[in-house]
Design a protein around this motif. Sequence first.
Motif, PDB file in Angstrom:
ATOM      1  N   ASN A 158      -4.224   4.255  -2.849  1.00  0.00           N
ATOM      2  CA  ASN A 158      -3.390   3.891  -3.995  1.00  0.00           C
ATOM      3  C   ASN A 158      -2.551   2.653  -3.679  1.00  0.00           C
ATOM      4  O   ASN A 158      -2.484   1.700  -4.463  1.00  0.00           O
ATOM      5  CB  ASN A 158      -2.452   5.047  -4.352  1.00  0.00           C
ATOM      6  CG  ASN A 158      -3.172   6.259  -4.889  1.00  0.00           C
ATOM      7  OD1 ASN A 158      -4.368   6.229  -5.137  1.00  0.00           O
ATOM      8  ND2 ASN A 158      -2.437   7.332  -5.071  1.00  0.00           N
ATOM      9  N   GLU A 159      -1.890   2.693  -2.522  1.00  0.00           N
ATOM     10  CA  GLU A 159      -1.050   1.575  -2.115  1.00  0.00           C
ATOM     11  C   GLU A 159      -1.867   0.309  -1.896  1.00  0.00           C
ATOM     12  O   GLU A 159      -1.464  -0.795  -2.293  1.00  0.00           O
ATOM     13  CB  GLU A 159      -0.290   1.933  -0.838  1.00  0.00           C
ATOM     14  CG  GLU A 159       0.654   0.841  -0.353  1.00  0.00           C
ATOM     15  CD  GLU A 159       1.384   1.226   0.930  1.00  0.00           C
ATOM     16  OE1 GLU A 159       2.210   0.426   1.389  1.00  0.00           O
ATOM     17  OE2 GLU A 159       1.114   2.326   1.462  1.00  0.00           O
ATOM     18  N   LEU A 160      -3.041   0.464  -1.287  1.00  0.00           N
ATOM     19  CA  LEU A 160      -3.900  -0.687  -1.027  1.00  0.00           C
ATOM     20  C   LEU A 160      -4.298  -1.378  -2.321  1.00  0.00           C
ATOM     21  O   LEU A 160      -4.179  -2.601  -2.455  1.00  0.00           O
ATOM     22  CB  LEU A 160      -5.149  -0.235  -0.261  1.00  0.00           C
ATOM     23  CG  LEU A 160      -6.271  -1.266  -0.117  1.00  0.00           C
ATOM     24  CD1 LEU A 160      -5.803  -2.463   0.707  1.00  0.00           C
ATOM     25  CD2 LEU A 160      -7.514  -0.630   0.502  1.00  0.00           C
ATOM     26  N   ILE A 161      -4.769  -0.609  -3.288  1.00  0.00           N
ATOM     27  CA  ILE A 161      -5.235  -1.209  -4.526  1.00  0.00           C
ATOM     28  C   ILE A 161      -4.080  -1.817  -5.312  1.00  0.00           C
ATOM     29  O   ILE A 161      -4.225  -2.854  -5.958  1.00  0.00           O
ATOM     30  CB  ILE A 161      -5.981  -0.164  -5.369  1.00  0.00           C
ATOM     31  CG1 ILE A 161      -7.190   0.347  -4.598  1.00  0.00           C
ATOM     32  CG2 ILE A 161      -6.426  -0.772  -6.689  1.00  0.00           C
ATOM     33  CD1 ILE A 161      -8.083  -0.733  -4.061  1.00  0.00           C
ATOM     34  N   ASP A 162      -2.940  -1.185  -5.248  1.00  0.00           N
ATOM     35  CA  ASP A 162      -1.758  -1.754  -5.907  1.00  0.00           C
ATOM     36  C   ASP A 162      -1.476  -3.147  -5.363  1.00  0.00           C
ATOM     37  O   ASP A 162      -1.217  -4.095  -6.110  1.00  0.00           O
ATOM     38  CB  ASP A 162      -0.567  -0.831  -5.686  1.00  0.00           C
ATOM     39  CG  ASP A 162       0.698  -1.343  -6.351  1.00  0.00           C
ATOM     40  OD1 ASP A 162       0.717  -1.448  -7.588  1.00  0.00           O
ATOM     41  OD2 ASP A 162       1.665  -1.635  -5.632  1.00  0.00           O
ATOM     42  N   VAL A 388      -9.215  -8.232   6.741  1.00  0.00           N
ATOM     43  CA  VAL A 388      -8.777  -8.372   5.352  1.00  0.00           C
ATOM     44  C   VAL A 388      -7.775  -7.284   4.980  1.00  0.00           C
ATOM     45  O   VAL A 388      -6.795  -7.539   4.271  1.00  0.00           O
ATOM     46  CB  VAL A 388      -9.977  -8.359   4.386  1.00  0.00           C
ATOM     47  CG1 VAL A 388      -9.507  -8.379   2.938  1.00  0.00           C
ATOM     48  CG2 VAL A 388     -10.887  -9.547   4.665  1.00  0.00           C
ATOM     49  N   LEU A 389      -7.983  -6.068   5.458  1.00  0.00           N
ATOM     50  CA  LEU A 389      -7.036  -4.998   5.158  1.00  0.00           C
ATOM     51  C   LEU A 389      -5.632  -5.345   5.646  1.00  0.00           C
ATOM     52  O   LEU A 389      -4.626  -4.970   5.026  1.00  0.00           O
ATOM     53  CB  LEU A 389      -7.484  -3.683   5.795  1.00  0.00           C
ATOM     54  CG  LEU A 389      -8.669  -2.965   5.156  1.00  0.00           C
ATOM     55  CD1 LEU A 389      -8.982  -1.691   5.934  1.00  0.00           C
ATOM     56  CD2 LEU A 389      -8.374  -2.633   3.700  1.00  0.00           C
ATOM     57  N   GLU A 390      -5.564  -6.070   6.756  1.00  0.00           N
ATOM     58  CA  GLU A 390      -4.266  -6.443   7.314  1.00  0.00           C
ATOM     59  C   GLU A 390      -3.486  -7.372   6.383  1.00  0.00           C
ATOM     60  O   GLU A 390      -2.268  -7.509   6.520  1.00  0.00           O
ATOM     61  CB  GLU A 390      -4.458  -7.114   8.673  1.00  0.00           C
ATOM     62  CG  GLU A 390      -4.834  -6.170   9.801  1.00  0.00           C
ATOM     63  CD  GLU A 390      -6.291  -5.724   9.781  1.00  0.00           C
ATOM     64  OE1 GLU A 390      -6.679  -4.935  10.660  1.00  0.00           O
ATOM     65  OE2 GLU A 390      -7.045  -6.184   8.890  1.00  0.00           O
ATOM     66  N   ASN A 395       0.787  -0.847   8.228  1.00  0.00           N
ATOM     67  CA  ASN A 395       0.701   0.294   9.125  1.00  0.00           C
ATOM     68  C   ASN A 395      -0.688   0.367   9.763  1.00  0.00           C
ATOM     69  O   ASN A 395      -1.700   0.538   9.067  1.00  0.00           O
ATOM     70  CB  ASN A 395       1.001   1.579   8.351  1.00  0.00           C
ATOM     71  CG  ASN A 395       1.115   2.785   9.256  1.00  0.00           C
ATOM     72  OD1 ASN A 395       0.145   3.191   9.891  1.00  0.00           O
ATOM     73  ND2 ASN A 395       2.293   3.378   9.318  1.00  0.00           N
ATOM     74  N   LYS A 396      -0.745   0.251  11.069  1.00  0.00           N
ATOM     75  CA  LYS A 396      -2.035   0.224  11.764  1.00  0.00           C
ATOM     76  C   LYS A 396      -2.782   1.543  11.652  1.00  0.00           C
ATOM     77  O   LYS A 396      -4.020   1.563  11.568  1.00  0.00           O
ATOM     78  CB  LYS A 396      -1.821  -0.142  13.243  1.00  0.00           C
ATOM     79  CG  LYS A 396      -1.335  -1.572  13.457  1.00  0.00           C
ATOM     80  CD  LYS A 396      -1.218  -1.903  14.931  1.00  0.00           C
ATOM     81  CE  LYS A 396      -0.766  -3.346  15.133  1.00  0.00           C
ATOM     82  NZ  LYS A 396      -0.647  -3.685  16.580  1.00  0.00           N
ATOM     83  N   ASP A 397      -2.052   2.648  11.644  1.00  0.00           N
ATOM     84  CA  ASP A 397      -2.705   3.951  11.491  1.00  0.00           C
ATOM     85  C   ASP A 397      -3.348   4.079  10.112  1.00  0.00           C
ATOM     86  O   ASP A 397      -4.463   4.596   9.981  1.00  0.00           O
ATOM     87  CB  ASP A 397      -1.693   5.083  11.696  1.00  0.00           C
ATOM     88  CG  ASP A 397      -1.234   5.203  13.141  1.00  0.00           C
ATOM     89  OD1 ASP A 397      -1.971   4.734  14.033  1.00  0.00           O
ATOM     90  OD2 ASP A 397      -0.150   5.761  13.385  1.00  0.00           O
ATOM     91  N   ASP A 398      -2.643   3.599   9.083  1.00  0.00           N
ATOM     92  CA  ASP A 398      -3.205   3.646   7.726  1.00  0.00           C
ATOM     93  C   ASP A 398      -4.450   2.774   7.630  1.00  0.00           C
ATOM     94  O   ASP A 398      -5.453   3.154   7.000  1.00  0.00           O
ATOM     95  CB  ASP A 398      -2.167   3.177   6.710  1.00  0.00           C
ATOM     96  CG  ASP A 398      -1.058   4.195   6.499  1.00  0.00           C
ATOM     97  OD1 ASP A 398      -1.213   5.338   6.971  1.00  0.00           O
ATOM     98  OD2 ASP A 398      -0.039   3.840   5.874  1.00  0.00           O
ATOM     99  N   ARG A 403     -10.291   2.202   7.189  1.00  0.00           N
ATOM    100  CA  ARG A 403     -11.500   1.579   7.726  1.00  0.00           C
ATOM    101  C   ARG A 403     -12.544   2.621   8.123  1.00  0.00           C
ATOM    102  O   ARG A 403     -13.751   2.368   8.043  1.00  0.00           O
ATOM    103  CB  ARG A 403     -11.120   0.696   8.914  1.00  0.00           C
ATOM    104  CG  ARG A 403     -12.235  -0.191   9.402  1.00  0.00           C
ATOM    105  CD  ARG A 403     -11.689  -1.388  10.149  1.00  0.00           C
ATOM    106  NE  ARG A 403     -11.219  -2.443   9.268  1.00  0.00           N
ATOM    107  CZ  ARG A 403     -10.153  -3.216   9.517  1.00  0.00           C
ATOM    108  NH1 ARG A 403      -9.429  -3.002  10.597  1.00  0.00           N
ATOM    109  NH2 ARG A 403      -9.818  -4.163   8.674  1.00  0.00           N
ATOM    110  N   LYS A 404     -12.112   3.808   8.526  1.00  0.00           N
ATOM    111  CA  LYS A 404     -13.051   4.878   8.855  1.00  0.00           C
ATOM    112  C   LYS A 404     -13.869   5.293   7.642  1.00  0.00           C
ATOM    113  O   LYS A 404     -14.943   5.875   7.776  1.00  0.00           O
ATOM    114  CB  LYS A 404     -12.304   6.098   9.397  1.00  0.00           C
ATOM    115  CG  LYS A 404     -11.893   6.009  10.856  1.00  0.00           C
ATOM    116  CD  LYS A 404     -11.239   7.301  11.308  1.00  0.00           C
ATOM    117  CE  LYS A 404     -12.221   8.461  11.250  1.00  0.00           C
ATOM    118  NZ  LYS A 404     -11.599   9.719  11.752  1.00  0.00           N
ATOM    119  N   CYS A 405     -13.349   4.995   6.470  1.00  0.00           N
ATOM    120  CA  CYS A 405     -14.022   5.400   5.234  1.00  0.00           C
ATOM    121  C   CYS A 405     -15.010   4.358   4.730  1.00  0.00           C
ATOM    122  O   CYS A 405     -15.708   4.600   3.746  1.00  0.00           O
ATOM    123  CB  CYS A 405     -12.986   5.668   4.134  1.00  0.00           C
ATOM    124  SG  CYS A 405     -11.823   6.976   4.514  1.00  0.00           S
TER     125      CYS A 405
END
Length: 542
Positions: A158-162, A388-390, A395-398, A403-405
Motif C-alpha cells: 500500500n505504502e509503495l504504490i502510494d 528501484v524500490l529504494e 526500510n530495508k526489511d520492508d 522483493r521476495k514477492c
Amino acid sequence: MGAGFSSCSHTTTFFAASTTLFPHRSKSNFSTFNPHFKLLSQTLYYPKPTKITTSRSSSSALSPINSGGRAEEMKTQEEKSTQPMSDLHNIDPELIQRMAYDALVWTSIHGLVVGDKSVPRSGKVPGVGLVHAPIALLPMSFPENHWKQACEVSPIFNELIDRVSLDGEFLQESLSRTKMVDAFTSRLMDIHSQMLENGKREIEINTISASFPGLGSLVSELHRSLLNQYKEQLGLDSRRIPRNAAVNGFAEALAKAWEEYSNPRAVVMFVVQTEERNMYDQHWLSTEFPFSCFPQLCNTYDVTTIRKTLAEIDEQGVLQPDGTLLVGDQAIGVIYFRAGYAPTDYPSESEWRARLLMEQSSAIKCPSISYHLAGTKKIQQELAKPNVLERFLENKDDIAKIRKCFAGLWSLDDSDIVKDAIERPEFYVMKPQREGGGNNIYGDDVRKSLLRLQEEGAEENAAYILMQRIFPTIAPTYLMRDGICHKDHAMSELGIYGAYLRNKENVIMNEQCGYLMRTKVSSSNEGGVAAGFAVLDSVYLN
C-alpha cells in the motif's frame, strides 16, 4: 481511488489493494497491482489485488533467465507442481450432490448471485435473470505461513504504490515508450500530464476495479456453513477458514474517505458499466440490508451512493469553480471506479471527457489516474529492477519483504531474455498493459509474437513485458457453475485486500482488509472470475 483538483490544501489518499499467492509453494512472486494518482485535494486509493505467487525456488527472482540454470529452475517448478495432492476431495458422490444442493440454496437466499448472461436484461435491471455466482464447493487448502506472509506485506505494498503514484516523473518516464505504441495507455497518460501541469498529484494501484469484496466475503461464509453442517462426514474445522472482512474494509475505507471530503451532503458515486452482471457484488457495499451481517455505506455509515456510467457522467456532470463535481444536482465526494479499466469502456470521446472531468474535480477517486498508471504491467516491471524500490521505500526489511514477492519481470529490450523466451516460451507469459482477463499471451504464441516483433522491427515491443510463468500446485476440487457441480484439477490464487487512506502526512488507514480467493481449472491460462475463467473460493489454512 484518487483525488482531484480543488482549492483545498490537504491531500487524502485511499488505497485498497490485494496480495496474491498460489498455494503450496515456498517462495512468493510479485505480479499485479493498480495505481491511482492524487491531485491537489483528496486521493482515494482502492485498487485490485496485488499478486504474490509462491514457487519452490530459493534463488533471486530478479536474476535474468539467461542461463541454463534459471531455465532448469523454472522447469523444476513445473515438474513439482504436478505432484500428488491430498485425497481430501475423494468424497462419496451422493454426499457431494447433497452439499451442492445445499450450497445452491444458500447462495440464493444470501445474495451470492450474479446476472445470468443468457438473460439480456440481467445486466441492467436488478432482480432479473439471477444465477448463483461461480463458486468452489469446498475451500482450498492453503499453507498458513504463506497466508501470514501475504497479510504482512499488504500494508507495505500500500505504502509503495502510494509513493509511486506521487512520483509523476517516474510514471511518465517509465511509460514514455509504451505511450507511443499503446493508444489506451497514451490517453491515460495525457490526462495524467494535464493533472501534473495543474499542480495535482494522485495515486492508485492494480487497475481500477477492485471487485468481489461482497461476493468474496459471502463465499467464506458459505464454506464455513457447509463445514459446520457436514462436520461429521468431512471432518473439517470451519474455524480454519479465515474470516473474510473484505466488504467491511471496503465500506469503512469509502466511508472514511467520504468523511475526509468534509461535505455531509456529498455522495459516493460508483462508476459502472452500461451492462453490469456483477452489480450485486457492488450493492453489498452500498445498499441497506436490514438482516445483513455486513456493514453498508447506507445503513452503517449513513452515506448516500449513486451509480453512473461514464456516458451519464459526461452528460450530467458539471465542474464548479471551486473544484466540486456535480452530477445532476448532487455533489460528488468520493468516486469508486468499477469501470474504466479497459479500452472497451471508452467507446467514444464522451467517456474520455467524463474521465478527465472527474480527475479535474476535488472528489476523492478510487483510483485516481496516477494510481491507474502505477498499476500497469510496465511499472511493475520497472519496480522489479535493482535499486528501484529504494527510490520509494527507506526500510530495508520492508524492501526485502517486497522483493521476495517478485517474479521475474523483464522488458522486451532485454535480448537475452527474449532469446530464452523464444527457445522456451512455456516458461514465460507475455503481458500487455491491460486488466480484466483474457489479454495475456502464453505458450507457443509467446514465441510467435516475439518473432513477429523482431521481424517487424517496430516499437510495439514497448507495449508488452515478459514475466516468469508460475506453476502453482494442482489439486482436485469441485467447481460449481450454472447449477452444475463437477470435479476437476484446479489451481488457486489468493489476493489480500488492503486499504490505505492518507491526509497529507497523516496516514489514517493502512491495513489488510479481507481476501479474494480464485480457483480455475488447471488447463486454463487466464484466471478472471467475471471473464468466465475462474470461480470464487475461500481459504482453508493448514
